[in-house]
Each structure stands twice: as structure tokens, then as C-alpha cells.
Write a protein that holds these residues in place. Structure first.
Motif, mmCIF file in Angstrom:
data_model
loop_
_atom_site.group_PDB
_atom_site.id
_atom_site.type_symbol
_atom_site.label_atom_id
_atom_site.label_comp_id
_atom_site.label_asym_id
_atom_site.label_seq_id
_atom_site.Cartn_x
_atom_site.Cartn_y
_atom_site.Cartn_z
ATOM 1 N N GLU A 239 -71.247 -20.799 7.918
ATOM 2 C CA GLU A 239 -70.619 -21.629 8.954
ATOM 3 C C GLU A 239 -71.606 -22.658 9.502
ATOM 4 O O GLU A 239 -71.861 -22.763 10.701
ATOM 5 N N VAL A 240 -72.178 -23.438 8.585
ATOM 6 C CA VAL A 240 -73.102 -24.502 8.972
ATOM 7 C C VAL A 240 -72.347 -25.825 8.841
ATOM 8 O O VAL A 240 -72.334 -26.455 7.787
ATOM 9 N N LYS A 241 -71.723 -26.240 9.932
ATOM 10 C CA LYS A 241 -70.835 -27.408 9.890
ATOM 11 C C LYS A 241 -71.577 -28.686 9.519
ATOM 12 O O LYS A 241 -71.048 -29.554 8.842
ATOM 13 N N ILE A 242 -72.830 -28.808 9.962
ATOM 14 C CA ILE A 242 -73.603 -30.017 9.648
ATOM 15 C C ILE A 242 -73.805 -30.164 8.143
ATOM 16 O O ILE A 242 -73.990 -31.268 7.636
ATOM 17 N N GLY A 243 -73.737 -29.044 7.414
ATOM 18 C CA GLY A 243 -73.914 -29.100 5.965
ATOM 19 C C GLY A 243 -72.861 -29.964 5.291
ATOM 20 O O GLY A 243 -73.170 -30.743 4.384
ATOM 21 N N PHE A 244 -71.624 -29.855 5.741
ATOM 22 C CA PHE A 244 -70.551 -30.650 5.142
ATOM 23 C C PHE A 244 -70.759 -32.140 5.407
ATOM 24 O O PHE A 244 -70.418 -32.979 4.575
ATOM 25 N N VAL A 245 -71.305 -32.460 6.560
ATOM 26 C CA VAL A 245 -71.562 -33.862 6.898
ATOM 27 C C VAL A 245 -72.770 -34.392 6.133
ATOM 28 O O VAL A 245 -72.718 -35.442 5.481
ATOM 29 N N SER A 246 -73.880 -33.662 6.187
ATOM 30 C CA SER A 246 -75.128 -34.145 5.589
ATOM 31 C C SER A 246 -75.061 -34.195 4.065
ATOM 32 O O SER A 246 -75.562 -35.138 3.448
ATOM 33 N N ILE A 247 -74.447 -33.190 3.451
ATOM 34 C CA ILE A 247 -74.323 -33.195 1.994
ATOM 35 C C ILE A 247 -73.483 -34.384 1.545
ATOM 36 O O ILE A 247 -73.833 -35.083 0.580
ATOM 37 N N ALA A 248 -72.375 -34.630 2.240
ATOM 38 C CA ALA A 248 -71.514 -35.764 1.902
ATOM 39 C C ALA A 248 -72.273 -37.082 2.016
ATOM 40 O O ALA A 248 -72.187 -37.939 1.126
ATOM 41 N N ILE A 249 -73.036 -37.239 3.091
ATOM 42 C CA ILE A 249 -73.791 -38.484 3.291
ATOM 43 C C ILE A 249 -74.815 -38.684 2.178
ATOM 44 O O ILE A 249 -74.918 -39.772 1.593
ATOM 45 N N LEU A 250 -75.579 -37.640 1.865
ATOM 46 C CA LEU A 250 -76.621 -37.783 0.838
ATOM 47 C C LEU A 250 -76.028 -38.052 -0.543
ATOM 48 O O LEU A 250 -76.553 -38.877 -1.297
ATOM 49 N N LEU A 251 -74.918 -37.378 -0.875
ATOM 50 C CA LEU A 251 -74.296 -37.605 -2.177
ATOM 51 C C LEU A 251 -73.725 -39.022 -2.278
ATOM 52 O O LEU A 251 -73.830 -39.667 -3.326
ATOM 53 N N ILE A 252 -73.142 -39.513 -1.184
ATOM 54 C CA ILE A 252 -72.622 -40.880 -1.194
ATOM 55 C C ILE A 252 -73.757 -41.891 -1.335
ATOM 56 O O ILE A 252 -73.670 -42.839 -2.131
ATOM 57 N N VAL A 253 -74.844 -41.690 -0.587
ATOM 58 C CA VAL A 253 -75.995 -42.606 -0.689
ATOM 59 C C VAL A 253 -76.545 -42.607 -2.111
ATOM 60 O O VAL A 253 -76.831 -43.671 -2.676
ATOM 61 N N TYR A 254 -76.678 -41.417 -2.706
ATOM 62 C CA TYR A 254 -77.264 -41.341 -4.047
ATOM 63 C C TYR A 254 -76.302 -41.832 -5.128
ATOM 64 O O TYR A 254 -76.665 -42.677 -5.960
ATOM 65 N N LEU A 255 -75.075 -41.319 -5.120
ATOM 66 C CA LEU A 255 -74.152 -41.595 -6.229
ATOM 67 C C LEU A 255 -73.451 -42.947 -6.113
ATOM 68 O O LEU A 255 -72.994 -43.493 -7.124
ATOM 69 N N VAL A 256 -73.374 -43.500 -4.923
ATOM 70 C CA VAL A 256 -72.694 -44.784 -4.739
ATOM 71 C C VAL A 256 -73.680 -45.945 -4.640
ATOM 72 O O VAL A 256 -73.458 -47.006 -5.235
ATOM 73 N N PHE A 257 -74.786 -45.741 -3.920
ATOM 74 C CA PHE A 257 -75.696 -46.857 -3.664
ATOM 75 C C PHE A 257 -76.965 -46.847 -4.519
ATOM 76 O O PHE A 257 -77.568 -47.898 -4.727
ATOM 77 N N ILE A 258 -77.395 -45.696 -4.990
ATOM 78 C CA ILE A 258 -78.637 -45.628 -5.775
ATOM 79 C C ILE A 258 -78.338 -45.509 -7.261
ATOM 80 O O ILE A 258 -78.723 -46.369 -8.058
ATOM 81 N N ILE A 408 -86.546 -39.904 -3.551
ATOM 82 C CA ILE A 408 -86.670 -38.649 -2.803
ATOM 83 C C ILE A 408 -86.963 -38.916 -1.331
ATOM 84 O O ILE A 408 -86.327 -38.332 -0.439
ATOM 85 N N VAL A 409 -87.916 -39.808 -1.048
ATOM 86 C CA VAL A 409 -88.285 -40.088 0.349
ATOM 87 C C VAL A 409 -87.156 -40.802 1.085
ATOM 88 O O VAL A 409 -86.925 -40.543 2.271
ATOM 89 N N ILE A 410 -86.424 -41.686 0.404
ATOM 90 C CA ILE A 410 -85.273 -42.345 1.039
ATOM 91 C C ILE A 410 -84.254 -41.302 1.491
ATOM 92 O O ILE A 410 -83.789 -41.310 2.637
ATOM 93 N N LEU A 411 -83.898 -40.387 0.603
ATOM 94 C CA LEU A 411 -82.895 -39.377 0.932
ATOM 95 C C LEU A 411 -83.403 -38.385 1.975
ATOM 96 O O LEU A 411 -82.644 -37.928 2.833
ATOM 97 N N MET A 412 -84.690 -38.040 1.911
ATOM 98 C CA MET A 412 -85.258 -37.180 2.957
ATOM 99 C C MET A 412 -85.238 -37.886 4.306
ATOM 100 O O MET A 412 -84.962 -37.264 5.342
ATOM 101 N N SER A 413 -85.520 -39.178 4.310
ATOM 102 C CA SER A 413 -85.523 -39.945 5.562
ATOM 103 C C SER A 413 -84.123 -40.050 6.137
ATOM 104 O O SER A 413 -83.929 -39.941 7.357
ATOM 105 N N VAL A 414 -83.135 -40.268 5.278
ATOM 106 C CA VAL A 414 -81.742 -40.284 5.737
ATOM 107 C C VAL A 414 -81.402 -38.938 6.376
ATOM 108 O O VAL A 414 -80.754 -38.872 7.433
ATOM 109 N N THR A 415 -81.859 -37.855 5.760
ATOM 110 C CA THR A 415 -81.639 -36.511 6.314
ATOM 111 C C THR A 415 -82.219 -36.388 7.714
ATOM 112 O O THR A 415 -81.591 -35.823 8.616
#
Length: 488
Positions: A239-258, A408-415
Motif C-alpha cells: 500500500e505505497v500509493k506514491i509508487g503508482f505515481v512515481s513509477i508512472a512518471i519515471l516510465l513516461i520520462v524514459y519511454l516517451v522522452f528519452i 540514470i542521474v536524470i531519472l534519479m533527480s526526477v525521483t
């Protein structure tokens, strides 16, 4: 040295026995065990000081699991390892490299954090321990920055070490879930109680590493997809609600923009199906936590007290802090109460004055309220700037050469910025250790590239007109450079 010890081995043994007997008389306890621990500790310390990479790995392990170490306060282990890093830098390095921009902003943040103390006052132990908690990553960062060829020789080891640790810890958490005796906040494997938020934070770094490996085809798309499922599943069972938000953001940044392309789009769609299943599973297990419900979301983020009546919230903390802690004093709203004033501790000598009086607010559970109380608006902005700079460096590096480290550092920084209002993860040793090691590798690799280009620019025009691609090879032992011509 070894021959000398062997020659006088009986004298050394006699000295050891006499020391143990003398200590036994003085402290009235069996001193043999204490001496054995001291000797083992000294040997381990010496080994870590001489082996920089081993010291770095030991720090990663201790930092990730320090909350789950129950026989001793994990913070003391981290402080000990920081001390070994300082000793290693002073005795093993003739020249210590630094990143001036990062260090300048960090020092500015430190000075702003200390400024209110001259007016309000604080004890030295509280300031010292708080400075290590808040800014100890500077020692780690400089240490990692000065490990020769850290990225080229050991990045693969570090990548898979972190990934493996978190996967194994996830498996332990799954066992805890199926045992049915753990509260969801304690389904954390070996990380310790109430660390689900930190575990998810580390999982985002794990996802950043996997993305870098996938971009450079170090792992297959199938393996990337399979390993990405792990933090999604963990978000559902714990029940880690932030996981659904953060995973979605990182996957969108990586798969859509990178990593743009049809394959990435298909991968995002496939991940979305698993994402939806995991969310519906979460709602079936914890029906009261449907954060797609706007009424629940507004209450959860802004209106609701977190942890009980009277506590502050992630986004609605400022009016309460201004009125209750600062008593509407403009000087404190700007500069805060000072570093260490809010320090939570089980030891009375290390409890900050704000913590003594206002612990019920639970400000220490969140990064922004904690920063705001101790350093006000000015110090909070300065501290956040420390984490903006590596993101800028990584974005420039990615634009220039699209390196794996930059991704890696871009995605860690977004996190970092996703979690900034969520919890106090930015003050977790596990988070800061992993993040600043990768920032150090990025800057170190960037410096190495600039140095080689500079050498090439100096040597080639002066001596040769080349046809083809020049390649420079460093002779580390002799300190010279060999120029090799690759004919096209």
C-alpha cells in the motif's frame, strides 16, 4: 612488517595477555572479548581505508539497511564509515578533486542553516550530528569523485549490486506480506519498520539504473519489463500509493522522452496493463485508499492531519508551522530555527529544542516541513538547489553524448523532486548514498572526457597531421600518453 611481527610473536602475545589482564582489573569485566573486538575493528578499518571500492560498497550496504540494524544505531555506523573516507582521502590522495559548483552551493546551504544558531543558540553535539545527517553526503561525494576510474571499472558492479540487493529485499517483503502478521508500513524486508516510503524511493533509483542499462542494450526489453514489475507489485502489496505515481512518471520520462520509438510505446502500453491490475489489487485489499477519488486525494494531501489530530500535512504545513513554531516571526520564517533545532533523537542530549516542544507535529516525517522549520525559506531553497545542479549537469551530458550515466542521474533527480513533498527520504542515508555516488561518477567521467580531449588538442596539431580517427591511451604507470592512429 610481517617478518617483524613473526620474529616477536611471543612478545606480542605476552603484551596482549598483560593488557587484557590489566583492563580486566580496571573495568572489572572480561577484557579479552573487548580487545578481540578492538583488534578485529582495527583490521577491518585498515582494510577499508586501503581499499576504496570495498569501503564504498560497505557504505552502500550500511546506508540501505541502517534503519534495520537493531543491535546498534545505524547512524553511528555511517558516521564511522564517513570518518574512514576522510582518512582515506587525506592519506591515500596527493591531490583531492572537488566539484566546485556543487561544493559551493552545499557550503552556502550549510552557512544559511547555521545562521540562526548565532541568535537562538544550540549545543555543539546537536549541531554536529545534524550537520552529518543533513550534509554528510558531501564526504561521500568527494570520496567517490576521487576513486580512479570508478565508472569505467566498477559501474557494472555497482549497478547490479544495487539491483540485486533491492530484488532480494523485495522477496523478503513478499514473504512478510503472505505471513499476514505485518502492518503494511512494516512490509519492508530488512530495511526496518515504517520504511515503505524509503524502499519505494530506492526502487525508483533501481528503475533509473534499469533504464540506463536498457537504453544501452545491457539488458533485454523483456528483462527490463520483468524487473520493472517488481516495484509495481510492491506498491500494491505494501500500500505505497506514491509508487503508482512515481513509477508512472519515471516510465513516461524514459519511454516517451528519452528512449523514443514504437518499441518503447508498446512497452509503455504493456506496463500500463500491469499497472492497472496492481492498482485494482491495491483497492481490493485497501479499499479506503482510492487516490483516484478527488475528494480522498484533497483530504489526504492538504486537509488531513497525518498520523493523528494536530499533526501537519505534506502540503498544508506552512500555516501551522508559521503560527505554532515560528509564532509569526518574520526572521524565523525567512531563516528558520537553525540546524539541529528539529533533530529527533532517543538520546536527550541530541534532541533539538523544536523536537522537544513540537514533536507531535510529526514534521520530521517530511523533507520540506523539516527543512522549513530549521532553515526557513532561504535555507530550504538553497538546499533544494543542491539537487537541481546535478540534474542540469545530467541534462547537458545527455544532450551532448546521451551517456548511460546521464540517463540514470536524470531519472534519479526526477525521483528526488517527486518524493520531495512526500516523505523525508531525501534525508535517508540509503537515498543520498546511491544518488551522490552516481553524480560523482557522472562528473568524474565528464572530467576524464574533457581531459582526453584537451590532451588530443595539444598533441595532434603540434606533431602530426592525421588521416583517420586518433585514439589516446593513458599509460597510468608512467604518467605518459601514447598516441595511436586508427586508419579509416
Amino acid at each position: 612488517m610481517v617478518e617483524t611481527l613473526h620474529k616477536y610473536r611471543y612478545l606480542v602475545l605476552l603484551f596482549y595477555v598483560l593488557m587484557a589482564l590489566l583492563l580486566t582489573v580496571i573495568i572489572r569485566q572480561d577484557a579479552f572479548m573487548l580487545l578481540n573486538f578492538a583488534i578485529v575493528g582495527a583490521l577491518i578499518s585498515f582494510l577499508l581505508i586501503k581499499n576504496e571500492v570495498l569501503l564504498l560498497i560497505a557504505t552502500i550496504l550500511a546506508a540501505i539497511f541502517h534503519e534495520g540494524i537493531y543491535f546498534i544505531n545505524g547512524t553511528y555506523i555511517i558516521i564511522y564509515l564517513y570518518g574512514l573516507m576522510v582518512i582515506s582521502l587525506l592519506f591515500n590522495k596527493r591531490r583531492i578533486d572537488i566539484a566546485p559548483a556543487v561544493l559551493f552551493i552545499a557550503m552556502l546551504a550549510i552557512l544559511l542553516s547555521l545562521a540562526p544558531i548565532f541568535d537562538i543558540g544550540s549545543s555543539l553535539p546537536i549541531v554536529a550530528i545534524s550537520a552529518i545527517k543533513r550534509f554528510g553526503f558531501i564526504i561521500l561525494f568527494v570520496f567517490a569523485l576521487n576513486i580512479t576510474n570508478l565508472y569505467k571499472k566498477y559501474s557494472n558492479l555497482l549497478n547490479w549490486l544495487i539491483v540485486t540487493i533491492l530484488v532480494v529485499n523485495f522477496l523478503v517483503a513478499v514473504v512478510q506480506y503472505f505471513q499476514g502478521i505485518y502492518n503494511q508500513d512494516d512490509i519492508t524486508g530488512f530495511l526496518g519498520g515504517n520504511t515503505t516510503g524509503v524502499f519505494m524511493y530506492l526502487f525508483m533509483f533501481y528503475l533509473a539504473i534499469l533504464s540506463g542499462l536498457h537504453y544501452y542494450k545491457k539488458i533485454s526489453t523483456f528483462l527490463f519489463f520483468a524487473l520493472t514489475m517488481i516495484p509495481i507489485i510492491y506498491s500494491a502489496i505494501a500500500e505505497v500509493k506514491i509508487g503508482f505515481v512515481s513509477i508512472a512518471i519515471l516510465l513516461i520520462v524514459y519511454l516517451v522522452f528519452i528512449n523514443k520509438g514504437l518499441k518503447s510505446l508498446l512497452l509503455l502500453i504493456a506496463t500500463s496493463f500491469v499497472f492497472s491490475w496492481a492498482y485494482f489489487f491495491l483497492i481490493s485489499v485497501y479499499p479506503e485508499h482510492d487516490f483516484l477519488n478527488m475528494a480522498f486525494l484533497d483530504e489526504y494531501l492538504v486537509e488531513q492531519s497525518y498520523g493523528g489530530d494536530g499533526t501537519i500535512n505534506r502540503f498544508g504545513f506552512k500555516p501551522t508551522v508559521d503560527a505554532v513554531v515560528f509564532e509569526e516571526k518574520n526572521s524565523e520564517i525567512i531563516f528558520g530555527k537553525g540546524l539541529g533545532s528539529g533533530n529527533p533523537s532517543e538520546m536527550d542530549i541530541l534532541k533539538g529544542e523544536v523536537y522537544r516542544n513540537f514533536d507531535y507535529l510529526k514534521y520530521s516525517w517530511f523533507t520540506l516541513p523539516y527543512l522549513y522549520i530549521e532553515t526557513g525559506w532561504v535555507g530550504t531553497i538553497a538546499y533544494v538547489l543542491i539537487y537541481i545542479l546535478p540534474l542540469i549537469i545530467a541534462l547537458k551530458a545527455f544532450k551532448r553524448e546521451k551517456s548511460m550515466l546521464a540517463i540514470i542521474v536524470i531519472l534519479m533527480s526526477v525521483t528526488n523532486f517527486v518524493f520531495l513533498p512526500y516523505n523525508a527520504g531525501l534525508f535517508s542515508y540509503g537515498v543520498t548514498t546511491i544518488y551522490w555516488i552516481y553524480v560523482a561518477m557522472l562528473i568524474n567521467d565528464k572530467k576524464s572526457a574533457v581531459t582526453l580531449v584537451s590532451i588530443k588538442d595539444q598533441l595532434i596539431p603540434a606533431k602530426l597531421t592525421l588521416v583517420g580517427k586518433p585514439a589516446l591511451k593513458m599509460n597510468e604507470a608512467g604518467g605518459s600518453y601514447d598516441l595511436k592512429i586508427n586508419k579509416s
